[in-house]
Design an enzyme around this catalytic site. Structure first.
Site, PDB file in Angstrom:
ATOM      1  N   ILE A 156       0.833  -1.205   0.000  1.00 35.09           N
ATOM      2  CA  ILE A 156       0.000   0.000   0.000  1.00 35.09           C
ATOM      3  C   ILE A 156       0.869   1.257   0.000  1.00 35.09           C
ATOM      4  O   ILE A 156       0.688   2.150  -0.825  1.00 35.09           O
ATOM      5  CB  ILE A 156      -0.951  -0.013   1.213  1.00 35.09           C
ATOM      6  CG1 ILE A 156      -1.908  -1.200   1.112  1.00 35.09           C
ATOM      7  CG2 ILE A 156      -1.715   1.298   1.303  1.00 35.09           C
ATOM      8  CD1 ILE A 156      -2.675  -1.502   2.378  1.00 35.09           C
ATOM      9  N   ASP A 176      10.770   2.363   6.402  1.00 37.93           N
ATOM     10  CA  ASP A 176      10.430   0.947   6.490  1.00 37.93           C
ATOM     11  C   ASP A 176      11.703   0.143   6.741  1.00 37.93           C
ATOM     12  O   ASP A 176      12.506  -0.054   5.838  1.00 37.93           O
ATOM     13  CB  ASP A 176       9.742   0.464   5.200  1.00 37.93           C
ATOM     14  CG  ASP A 176       9.074  -0.895   5.402  1.00 37.93           C
ATOM     15  OD1 ASP A 176       9.643  -1.734   6.138  1.00 37.93           O
ATOM     16  OD2 ASP A 176       7.984  -1.103   4.839  1.00 37.93           O
ATOM     17  N   ASP A 264      -9.539   6.098   9.111  1.00 37.45           N
ATOM     18  CA  ASP A 264     -10.428   5.043   8.620  1.00 37.45           C
ATOM     19  C   ASP A 264     -10.530   3.928   9.660  1.00 37.45           C
ATOM     20  O   ASP A 264     -11.388   3.059   9.546  1.00 37.45           O
ATOM     21  CB  ASP A 264      -9.884   4.477   7.299  1.00 37.45           C
ATOM     22  CG  ASP A 264     -10.826   3.458   6.669  1.00 37.45           C
ATOM     23  OD1 ASP A 264     -12.033   3.780   6.544  1.00 37.45           O
ATOM     24  OD2 ASP A 264     -10.374   2.362   6.309  1.00 37.45           O
ATOM     25  N   GLU A 269     -13.824  -0.393  17.107  1.00 36.22           N
ATOM     26  CA  GLU A 269     -14.663  -0.086  15.945  1.00 36.22           C
ATOM     27  C   GLU A 269     -16.022  -0.730  16.062  1.00 36.22           C
ATOM     28  O   GLU A 269     -16.115  -1.875  16.499  1.00 36.22           O
ATOM     29  CB  GLU A 269     -13.967  -0.581  14.668  1.00 36.22           C
ATOM     30  CG  GLU A 269     -12.652   0.134  14.422  1.00 36.22           C
ATOM     31  CD  GLU A 269     -11.964  -0.290  13.128  1.00 36.22           C
ATOM     32  OE1 GLU A 269     -12.537  -1.092  12.382  1.00 36.22           O
ATOM     33  OE2 GLU A 269     -10.858   0.188  12.881  1.00 36.22           O
ATOM     34  N   HIS A 288     -13.691   2.174   8.291  1.00 32.83           N
ATOM     35  CA  HIS A 288     -12.827   1.028   7.963  1.00 32.83           C
ATOM     36  C   HIS A 288     -13.236   0.460   6.609  1.00 32.83           C
ATOM     37  O   HIS A 288     -13.482  -0.732   6.463  1.00 32.83           O
ATOM     38  CB  HIS A 288     -12.888  -0.050   9.054  1.00 32.83           C
ATOM     39  CG  HIS A 288     -11.672  -0.951   9.038  1.00 32.83           C
ATOM     40  ND1 HIS A 288     -11.161  -1.562  10.153  1.00 32.83           N
ATOM     41  CD2 HIS A 288     -10.846  -1.315   8.016  1.00 32.83           C
ATOM     42  CE1 HIS A 288     -10.096  -2.269   9.819  1.00 32.83           C
ATOM     43  NE2 HIS A 288      -9.882  -2.135   8.533  1.00 32.83           N
ATOM     44  N   ILE A 289     -13.296   1.381   5.639  1.00 36.83           N
ATOM     45  CA  ILE A 289     -13.725   1.023   4.287  1.00 36.83           C
ATOM     46  C   ILE A 289     -12.637   1.311   3.256  1.00 36.83           C
ATOM     47  O   ILE A 289     -12.912   1.285   2.054  1.00 36.83           O
ATOM     48  CB  ILE A 289     -15.011   1.780   3.884  1.00 36.83           C
ATOM     49  CG1 ILE A 289     -14.813   3.294   4.053  1.00 36.83           C
ATOM     50  CG2 ILE A 289     -16.200   1.274   4.679  1.00 36.83           C
ATOM     51  CD1 ILE A 289     -15.855   4.132   3.366  1.00 36.83           C
TER      52      ILE A 289
END
Lengths: 322, 311
Positions: A156, A176, A264, A269, A288-289
């Site tokens: 991502i 990273d 998100d 949740e 969370h979409i």
């Protein structure tokens, strides 16, 4: 040929919480498929050969009673709420669909960034309420020429870097520790590599998170990290709620130590009414979409259906985490 | 020197005016209504400047348009009264471009709807907010000028969309420098796109350009973004297309009449995102354009030719 006799010969796949139609349509002709809406779903521990989970987790205690279970299939990527170690001990395979939704998440993250920077949600709310003037809070900021920090340069993060760098002309910094120098150099749009979070934060106008939730990343964006960001910076989280300390984020927003955020994901949740961040009009929330595009749902559904059938037929799955 | 402004000005522009000894009457000052009698210079946003306005504005020497579109200004009347008019073409191009793209993603991914649902605390299934990816889809740009070409570039190079454009005023040579494939007829563009975004000026030719017949040609799954001018889209036709499911969603930064009233029919639809004409409202654009307007005013008042003069 139908009825209990036929059904008894077919493996039972229980879908424990709502998922899109692709996986179910693929599996239905080959297995005994029990959806989350059916009363029988409550008997999954006794009867299931395979389970599909979406938001729901699976605990060690649940696995102890799941005697027939051979495979747990995550309809998505993150398996942080599945007790993978306990599954491994019992010889239960855990599969997921890494990469299937990375494009969707990357585009959603960029959309959230723009929604915060350009006050799209606030402007929409005030326009619909009949606001006639220029609300002073409408003044936004451009992405072009800004510095974006991408934390986690996996499937991502690297897409987000490319959209922002190539499309918007932003300067993109990446953090990273798990990528080799060779892998980094071979990225389609390699961000400037920064060795530490502490070194990254003071440089960025936009911080976007793309790490899994692990012991290492839990609470990574805490009060100290937020204090290192410039006051005009915004934070976008499409990874996992636990990566950001929400109370610290609320405090930083309230005191103007950062300018905005888009989330998100939440530590719990969906967020409840007493969630401290809901009070901020300049924060943008989605449910969370980030991975919920029709294309991603179809790709995930196909991938997990194939892997469930593979495990049930004794073949190795393409994507397994345990 | 009295300068009136019917738009908010960036602090840097206000400082530059103060340094030049100007008295500034701003958009939220009640004295703005006396602009015609008192203003030597006007920094103009949405306020209409027709022949009657110029006839009343006896002291007016220069209008600096805070933006690109001068569809609200009667240039013939300005020339007749020897009022200079200058504008800032392209000054907000990046700002509008990024808002248009932000609105497109917000529509495709149901961001505004999802935010409202979270805040309402009402229960939901995540699948209700399933959207679509932009990558690999077809985008159509109507008007491939200063803004449209940037939108084309961003969608093609950033999002990997297949971008086509309609613009009858571009030469073959211009098209070679665009990240958009030329489509000669608007009807052909409409039928093929998943995202249509408008970047043309409002003229007699573009008024009502996207009407009932044009919306009918679009895919029911397509979305429309308008950050150009309200009059380009026929709002009642858009309302019926959106309510009948003949179009999936629309994001509008501009309206036929601004500001739009709270009871605007389009506001009743959940698949509409409305913003308040904030395309050019970025820090960067406001500063650049505000300072340019000040330079244009000072030049015109000193008898020098203002940059980007149109009258």
């Amino acid at each position: 040929m139908s009825g209990p006799a036929m059904r008894a010969n077919r493996p039972a796949v229980f879908v424990l919480d709502p998922v899109g139609p692709t996986a179910m349509n693929r599996l239905r002709p080959e297995v005994d498929l029990i959806a989350w809406t059916e009363p029988r779903v409550g008997r999954w521990q006794e009867e299931a050969d395979a389970v599909i989970v979406n938001r729901r987790g699976v605990s060690a205690a649940e696995l102890a009673a799941a005697r027939r279970l051979k495979v747990i299939s995550k309809h998505g990527i993150g398996v942080d709420n599945i007790d993978v170690a306990a599954a491994r001990e019992r010889g239960i395979v855990v599969t997921n669909a890494p990469g299937a939704s990375s494009l969707a998440v990357s585009e959603h993250a960029v959309g959230l960034m723009l929604a915060v920077l350009r006050r799209i949600v606030l402007s929409n709310r005030l326009a619909r309420a009949g606001e006639t003037g220029w609300h002073p809070d409408f003044r936004g900021a451009e992405v072009a020429g800004k510095t974006v920090g991408v934390v986690g340069v996996g499937n991502i993060g690297r897409r987000v870097a490319a959209i922002l760098g190539r499309g918007f002309g932003a300067r993109v910094l990446g953090l990273d520790p798990y990528l080799s120098a060779e892998t980094w150099a071979a990225l389609p749009f390699p961000p400037e590599r920064v060795p530490s979070l502490a070194g990254l934060l003071p440089q960025v106008d936009i911080l976007t998170l793309h790490v899994p939730l692990t012991d290492e990343t839990r609470g990574m964006i805490d009060a100290r990290a937020l204090a290192r960001l410039p006051a005009h910076a915004i934070v976008v989280n499409t990874s996992r709620g636990g990566v950001v300390d929400e109370a610290a984020l609320a405090a930083a927003l309230a005191s103007g130590r950062i300018a905005g955020a888009a989330l998100d994901v939440f530590s719990v949740e969906p967020p409840t009414g007493d969630h401290p961040l809901l009070a901020f009009p300049t924060v943008v929330f989605t449910a969370h979409i980030a991975g919920y595009s029709a294309e991603a749902m179809a790709a995930i559904g196909n991938a997990i259906a194939e892997d469930i059938l593979a495990v049930l037929e004794g073949r190795p799955p393409r994507f397994s985490v345990a | 020197m009295k300068v009136f402004a019917d738009v908010p000005l960036h602090p840097a522009a206000l400082e530059a005016l103060a340094a030049a000894g100007a008295e500034v009457v701003g958009w939220d000052d009640p004295r703005l209504s006396a602009w015609a009698e008192e203003a030597e210079a006007l920094i103009n946003g949405p306020m209409r400047l027709d022949a009657a306005a110029f006839a009343r504005a006896r002291r007016l020497k220069v209008v600096a348009k805070h933006g690109t579109g001068i569809d609200n200004i009667d240039l013939k009347a300005a020339r007749a009264r020897k009022v200079r008019v200058a504008r800032s073409p392209g000054g907000n191009a990046q700002s509008v471009t990024e808002l248009a793209v932000g609105l497109a993603v917000a529509l495709a991914r149901r961001i505004v709807e999802s935010d409202a649902r979270i805040r309402s605390l009402a229960p939901f299934e995540r699948g209700e907010f399933t959207g679509f990816d932009l990558r690999g889809k077809a985008a159509g740009i109507v008007g491939v000028g200063a803004i449209g070409r940037r939108v084309a570039r961003l969608l093609a190079q950033g999002f990997g969309m297949a971008v086509s454009g309609y613009d009858p005023y571009l030469s073959a040579d211009d098209w070679r420098r665009r990240d958009a494939a030329r489509v000669a007829r608007l009807d052909d563009l409409l039928a093929r796109v998943d995202l249509l975004t408008l970047h043309c000026p409002l003229t007699d030719e573009t008024r009502g350009l996207i009407g009932e017949a044009e919306l009918e040609r679009m895919k029911p799954s397509a979305i429309l973004v308008n950050t150009a001018r309200g009059g380009i889209v026929d709002e009642p036709a858009l309302f019926s297309a959106l309510s009948d499911g003949r179009l999936a969603g629309a994001a509008l930064d501009v309206f036929a009449a601004e500001p739009p009233p709270a009871d605007h029919p389009l506001f009743a639809l959940p698949n509409v995102i409305a913003t308040r004409h904030v395309g050019g409202y970025s820090e960067e654009a406001l500063k650049a354009i505000g300072l340019k307007c000040v330079r244009q005013i000072l030049d015109a008042l000193a008898g020098r030719e203002p940059e980007d003069a149109v009258a």
